[in-house]
Write a protein that holds these residues in place. Structure first.
Motif, mmCIF file in Angstrom:
data_model
loop_
_atom_site.group_PDB
_atom_site.id
_atom_site.type_symbol
_atom_site.label_atom_id
_atom_site.label_comp_id
_atom_site.label_asym_id
_atom_site.label_seq_id
_atom_site.Cartn_x
_atom_site.Cartn_y
_atom_site.Cartn_z
ATOM 1 N N GLN A 50 -10.225 -5.135 2.495
ATOM 2 C CA GLN A 50 -9.002 -4.351 2.324
ATOM 3 C C GLN A 50 -9.289 -3.040 1.589
ATOM 4 O O GLN A 50 -8.640 -2.018 1.844
ATOM 5 C CB GLN A 50 -7.958 -5.187 1.583
ATOM 6 C CG GLN A 50 -7.446 -6.348 2.429
ATOM 7 C CD GLN A 50 -6.525 -7.289 1.665
ATOM 8 O OE1 GLN A 50 -6.598 -7.396 0.446
ATOM 9 N NE2 GLN A 50 -5.659 -7.965 2.396
ATOM 10 N N ALA A 64 -8.317 0.659 2.957
ATOM 11 C CA ALA A 64 -7.473 1.544 2.147
ATOM 12 C C ALA A 64 -8.160 2.892 1.914
ATOM 13 O O ALA A 64 -7.541 3.953 2.047
ATOM 14 C CB ALA A 64 -7.136 0.876 0.821
ATOM 15 N N GLN A 106 0.819 -1.208 0.000
ATOM 16 C CA GLN A 106 0.000 0.000 0.000
ATOM 17 C C GLN A 106 0.856 1.263 0.000
ATOM 18 O O GLN A 106 0.557 2.235 -0.696
ATOM 19 C CB GLN A 106 -0.947 0.003 1.205
ATOM 20 C CG GLN A 106 -2.086 -0.996 1.094
ATOM 21 C CD GLN A 106 -2.973 -0.999 2.330
ATOM 22 O OE1 GLN A 106 -2.590 -0.488 3.386
ATOM 23 N NE2 GLN A 106 -4.150 -1.576 2.201
ATOM 24 N N ILE A 165 -6.413 6.238 0.394
ATOM 25 C CA ILE A 165 -5.803 5.593 -0.773
ATOM 26 C C ILE A 165 -6.874 5.377 -1.837
ATOM 27 O O ILE A 165 -7.975 4.912 -1.535
ATOM 28 C CB ILE A 165 -5.155 4.247 -0.375
ATOM 29 C CG1 ILE A 165 -4.014 4.484 0.624
ATOM 30 C CG2 ILE A 165 -4.623 3.511 -1.601
ATOM 31 C CD1 ILE A 165 -3.365 3.210 1.138
#
Length: 588
Positions: A72, A76, A49, A81
């Motif tokens: 996930q 994130a 990441q 992200i």
């Protein structure tokens, strides 16, 4: 080379790297191909990441399960992200592809079946790529315990983009499996980073099965927080879930035979919970990214020591104390040996080795952690201080004479009766059955009637079945296995490990996430639940318990002070900082 530390601090909110994270990230940023073998909870996902944020282009993550990808993805996005999944259940595939082509994605999660296809390779040629991350990389190896054939088809994709670094990640790979991963994914031996397998926050406990429901009910009464109980069949899952729910603890069942909507709802409820127990077959767990599981219990023997390590590794991923408790029975080993006889001949030796490793783990009087870690090639100290044998050492007794008497009774009664009947013969308990069979006239009738010998009969039977000196036939009767002869002839001793008597503790032990009972911590948790419901994410996506504990201890008065807490990155500080500051001010 780019310094990753500012990104670690601003995006992820961590002051420094843990373990081998820096070593792995540096290799990725330098464009090197790598295999990272890191224990669950060591922060594997950060290793791809962070480069995904730091490098131009998109990081393509190959992951085996859709549910895991979506977990996930949520985590994130919560830290800012730009991420997306491209799976069969996603309804926004066109939007995701457009974002990828526009260079608007840091992370793109896909399953191996899609990643190995020609059309996906063509798509990847239409935008810059930063990295290939192959998660759960042990799935590439036929030697691994979770082999997925499509993982072996990834090499052409990776080789088609030779300038893009590749990073394989796994928590469970022995030396043989690691070598296979390197070969299958084209990673040099020098690119392998092994962090070790120890999970020091997990307490390993292994107990002979007595009354499984009562034993597990006692465990969950003592352990607050979410927990997973693994049972071996769908029927056992449903029965155990029903009985545990009757104790008052919120409980769900999970297995492949459930209606898909029920199964998905049960999983979602568990992921979002702070105190739920889910009873499941081993299919459950790999598809979740829940860090606050406080205990994992096995109601029967796992498939292998690798499976045991992976399944117990779902506990305590947040680093807080957790329990892994295995309840086993001798019949587990007998059934496992029958299954080995049904697999292809070339696989039987390896399966026997795996079963023997499990036998060594459950029978040892030494440190459980040491036995487990040595299996994976680690060199641990002799004691860990956090397993049942280290905390409360068992006693060892030479039970060879009782074992020989038990085997003699099995032989003289015709190798047709179960443990209970053999015990009644040895202890001289007359019954209509023993009279009818004429067994009261045998020389073995009543030859183990002393209290000391009587207490050893059941543990001896368990040990003989485990060591393949006895086998159970299709009708539940005991017959000799290959290990019987050496014991009867005095060539092999039978040493028994007798666990100390376990004292039942009161409900809710010291593993609580709020060990000192701080009311501010509970208020912060309540605010977290409220924010999680508004955002439709699990509470841990907002902040882990460890972050809230540090808030309750530090009592920051402003955002600048709160930003110094580990786990509070810029995005979360901006999104949630004021809400938690208000809770702290109200508690002042």
């Amino acid at each position: 080379m780019l310094d990753p530390l500012p990104i670690l601090q601003s995006t992820f909110g961590f002051p420094e790297f843990r373990g081998v994270q820096r070593q792995v990230v540096d290799r990725v940023l330098a464009g090197e191909n790598s295999l990272a073998v890191m224990p669950t909870g060591a922060g594997k996902s950060l290793c791809y990441q962070l480069p995904a944020v730091a490098l131009p282009g998109t990081c393509v993550v190959v992951s085996p399960l859709i549910a895991l990808m979506h977990d996930q993805l949520r985590a994130a996005e919560a830290i800012g992200i730009r991420a997306a999944t491209l799976t069969s259940v996603d309804t926004n595939q066109a939007e995701t592809i457009a974002r990828f082509r526009a260079g608007a994605l840091d992370l793109l999660y896909v399953a191996p079946e899609r990643a190995s296809g020609e059309s996906f390779r063509t798509l990847l040629g239409q935008a810059p790529l930063a990295l290939f991350a192959i998660d759960e990389a042990h799935c590439v190896s036929e030697w691994g315990h979770d082999f997925r054939p499509d993982y072996r088809l990834l090499r052409p994709l990776l080789d088609h983009f030779p300038a893009v670094p590749r990073l394989a990640l796994t928590a469970t790979a022995d030396a043989h499996t690691r070598a296979d991963i390197l070969e299958q994914l084209g990673i040099p031996q020098a690119g392998m980073i092994v962090a070790g397998f120890d999970r020091p926050n997990i307490r390993y406990l292994i107990t002979p099965r007595d009354n499984t429901t009562r034993q597990i009910a006692d465990l969950i009464a003592e352990q607050p927080g979410p927990g997973i109980v693994y049972a071996q069949t769908r029927k056992a899952v449903e029965q155990l879930a029903e009985k545990l729910a009757a104790t008052g603890r919120s409980t769900r069942a999970y297995h492949a035979g459930l209606d898909p909507h029920v199964r998905a709802r049960n999983q979602a409820d568990f992921v979002a919970s702070e105190d739920m127990v889910i009873v499941a077959t081993v299919a459950f767990g790999m598809g979740i990214d829940k860090p606050d599981v406080r205990f994992v219990a096995h109601a029967g023997l796992p498939k292998s020591i690798e499976s045991y390590y992976q399944e117990t590794g779902r506990a305590g991923r947040d680093g807080d104390p957790a329990i892994a408790h295995l309840f086993w029975g001798a019949e587990d080993f007998a059934k496992a040996r029958q299954r080995i006889g049904e697999v292809e001949p070339h696989r039987q030796a390896g399966e026997r080795t795996r079963l023997n490793a499990l036998g060594a783990l459950v029978e040892t009087a030494a440190c459980r952690r040491a036995v487990l870690l040595r299996h994976f090639g680690d060199h641990p100290p002799e004691t860990c201080g956090n397993c049942d044998n280290c905390l409360n050492p068992p006693s060892a007794v030479n039970a060879t004479e009782v074992a020989r008497k038990f085997l003699s009774a099995v032989f003289r009664t015709g190798q047709s009766f179960g443990v209970g009947y053999i015990e009644s013969i040895l202890t001289g308990q007359s019954s209509e059955r023993s009279l009818m069979n004429g067994h009261e006239a045998l020389s073995v009738f009543g030859i183990a009637s002393s209290p000391e010998e009587t207490a050893l009969i059941k543990p001896v039977a368990r040990a003989l079945l485990l060591r393949d000196a006895l086998r159970a036939n299709d009708f539940g009767g005991l017959e000799f296995g290959p290990g019987a002869r050496a014991i009867l002839k005095g060539e092999t001793e039978v040493a028994l490990i007798l666990p100390p008597k376990r004292e039942r503790r009161g409900r809710r032990g010291s593993a609580a996430p709020n060990p000192i009972g701080d009311p501010l911590f509970e208020a912060l948790r309540a605010k977290r639940r409220e924010l999680a419901q508004e955002a439709q994410v699990p509470p841990y996506v907002i902040f882990h318990d460890s972050v809230l504990r540090e808030m309750a201890t530090m009592r920051p008065a402003n955002l600048a002070t709160m930003a110094r807490i580990s786990g509070v990155g810029e995005r979360k500080l901006q999104a949630y900082g004021d809400a938690f500051l208000n809770v702290i001010r109200e508690a002042a």
